[in-house]
Design a protein around this motif. Sequence first.
Motif, PDB file in Angstrom:
ATOM      1  N   MET A   1       0.834  -1.176   0.000  1.00  0.00           N
ATOM      2  CA  MET A   1       0.000   0.000   0.000  1.00  0.00           C
ATOM      3  C   MET A   1       0.878   1.238   0.000  1.00  0.00           C
ATOM      4  O   MET A   1       0.945   1.980   0.948  1.00  0.00           O
ATOM      5  N   GLY A   2       1.521   1.451  -1.086  1.00  0.00           N
ATOM      6  CA  GLY A   2       2.342   2.632  -1.199  1.00  0.00           C
ATOM      7  C   GLY A   2       2.342   3.103  -2.622  1.00  0.00           C
ATOM      8  O   GLY A   2       1.742   2.501  -3.488  1.00  0.00           O
ATOM      9  N   GLY A   3       3.011   4.181  -2.861  1.00  0.00           N
ATOM     10  CA  GLY A   3       3.085   4.717  -4.206  1.00  0.00           C
ATOM     11  C   GLY A   3       2.237   5.951  -4.354  1.00  0.00           C
ATOM     12  O   GLY A   3       1.501   6.350  -3.459  1.00  0.00           O
ATOM     13  N   ALA A   4       2.351   6.539  -5.520  1.00  0.00           N
ATOM     14  CA  ALA A   4       1.640   7.783  -5.806  1.00  0.00           C
ATOM     15  C   ALA A   4       0.171   7.522  -6.107  1.00  0.00           C
ATOM     16  O   ALA A   4      -0.184   6.530  -6.732  1.00  0.00           O
ATOM     17  N   VAL A   5      -0.669   8.422  -5.675  1.00  0.00           N
ATOM     18  CA  VAL A   5      -2.099   8.362  -5.980  1.00  0.00           C
ATOM     19  C   VAL A   5      -2.308   9.101  -7.291  1.00  0.00           C
ATOM     20  O   VAL A   5      -2.005  10.287  -7.399  1.00  0.00           O
ATOM     21  N   GLY A  44      -0.278  -2.557 -13.292  1.00  0.00           N
ATOM     22  CA  GLY A  44       0.217  -2.321 -11.950  1.00  0.00           C
ATOM     23  C   GLY A  44      -0.577  -1.303 -11.162  1.00  0.00           C
ATOM     24  O   GLY A  44      -0.051  -0.662 -10.262  1.00  0.00           O
ATOM     25  N   LEU A  45      -1.857  -1.152 -11.473  1.00  0.00           N
ATOM     26  CA  LEU A  45      -2.690  -0.178 -10.778  1.00  0.00           C
ATOM     27  C   LEU A  45      -3.497  -0.849  -9.670  1.00  0.00           C
ATOM     28  O   LEU A  45      -3.910  -1.996  -9.790  1.00  0.00           O
ATOM     29  N   PHE A  46      -3.699  -0.114  -8.596  1.00  0.00           N
ATOM     30  CA  PHE A  46      -4.439  -0.612  -7.448  1.00  0.00           C
ATOM     31  C   PHE A  46      -5.553   0.358  -7.096  1.00  0.00           C
ATOM     32  O   PHE A  46      -5.499   1.529  -7.441  1.00  0.00           O
ATOM     33  N   TYR A  47      -6.552  -0.147  -6.388  1.00  0.00           N
ATOM     34  CA  TYR A  47      -7.574   0.736  -5.855  1.00  0.00           C
ATOM     35  C   TYR A  47      -7.771   0.438  -4.380  1.00  0.00           C
ATOM     36  O   TYR A  47      -7.575  -0.683  -3.917  1.00  0.00           O
ATOM     37  N   GLN A  48      -8.103   1.479  -3.645  1.00  0.00           N
ATOM     38  CA  GLN A  48      -8.262   1.404  -2.203  1.00  0.00           C
ATOM     39  C   GLN A  48      -9.638   1.946  -1.861  1.00  0.00           C
ATOM     40  O   GLN A  48     -10.040   2.987  -2.371  1.00  0.00           O
ATOM     41  N   SER A  63     -10.624  -1.860   2.171  1.00  0.00           N
ATOM     42  CA  SER A  63      -9.999  -2.875   1.322  1.00  0.00           C
ATOM     43  C   SER A  63      -9.004  -2.240   0.352  1.00  0.00           C
ATOM     44  O   SER A  63      -9.045  -1.043   0.095  1.00  0.00           O
ATOM     45  N   PHE A  64      -8.129  -3.078  -0.174  1.00  0.00           N
ATOM     46  CA  PHE A  64      -7.076  -2.660  -1.098  1.00  0.00           C
ATOM     47  C   PHE A  64      -6.903  -3.779  -2.116  1.00  0.00           C
ATOM     48  O   PHE A  64      -6.679  -4.929  -1.732  1.00  0.00           O
ATOM     49  N   HIS A  65      -7.048  -3.478  -3.414  1.00  0.00           N
ATOM     50  CA  HIS A  65      -7.026  -4.510  -4.461  1.00  0.00           C
ATOM     51  C   HIS A  65      -6.278  -4.018  -5.695  1.00  0.00           C
ATOM     52  O   HIS A  65      -6.163  -2.826  -5.924  1.00  0.00           O
ATOM     53  N   SER A  66      -5.832  -4.957  -6.508  1.00  0.00           N
ATOM     54  CA  SER A  66      -5.231  -4.597  -7.787  1.00  0.00           C
ATOM     55  C   SER A  66      -6.283  -4.743  -8.891  1.00  0.00           C
ATOM     56  O   SER A  66      -7.174  -5.586  -8.806  1.00  0.00           O
ATOM     57  N   PHE A  67      -6.176  -3.885  -9.898  1.00  0.00           N
ATOM     58  CA  PHE A  67      -7.027  -4.026 -11.069  1.00  0.00           C
ATOM     59  C   PHE A  67      -6.501  -5.187 -11.900  1.00  0.00           C
ATOM     60  O   PHE A  67      -5.287  -5.390 -12.018  1.00  0.00           O
TER      61      PHE A  67
END
Length: 71
Positions: A1-5, A44-48, A63-67
């Motif tokens: 759970m890191g990286g740029a939004v 490599g995109l995720f949604y929270q 929750s935290f998931h990858s597309f």
Amino acid sequence: MGGAVEYSETHSASTNANGLFSIQIGEGTAVSGVFDSIQWETGGLFYQIEIDLQRGSNYSLNSFHSFTSVP
């Protein structure tokens, strides 16, 4: 759970009689970024998802998931 939004938005959703709600990503109120500028092809995109049941601004991580892509 890191990286740029790249993009962030809020929704105000109501539940049905069963306690379920439905939202559409990209149809909320933009907080930061531009939805149409997301570079989906890079992967490599995720949604929270964060929820505030009191409808204030005290969100907690739900929750935290990858597309994933669908061919």
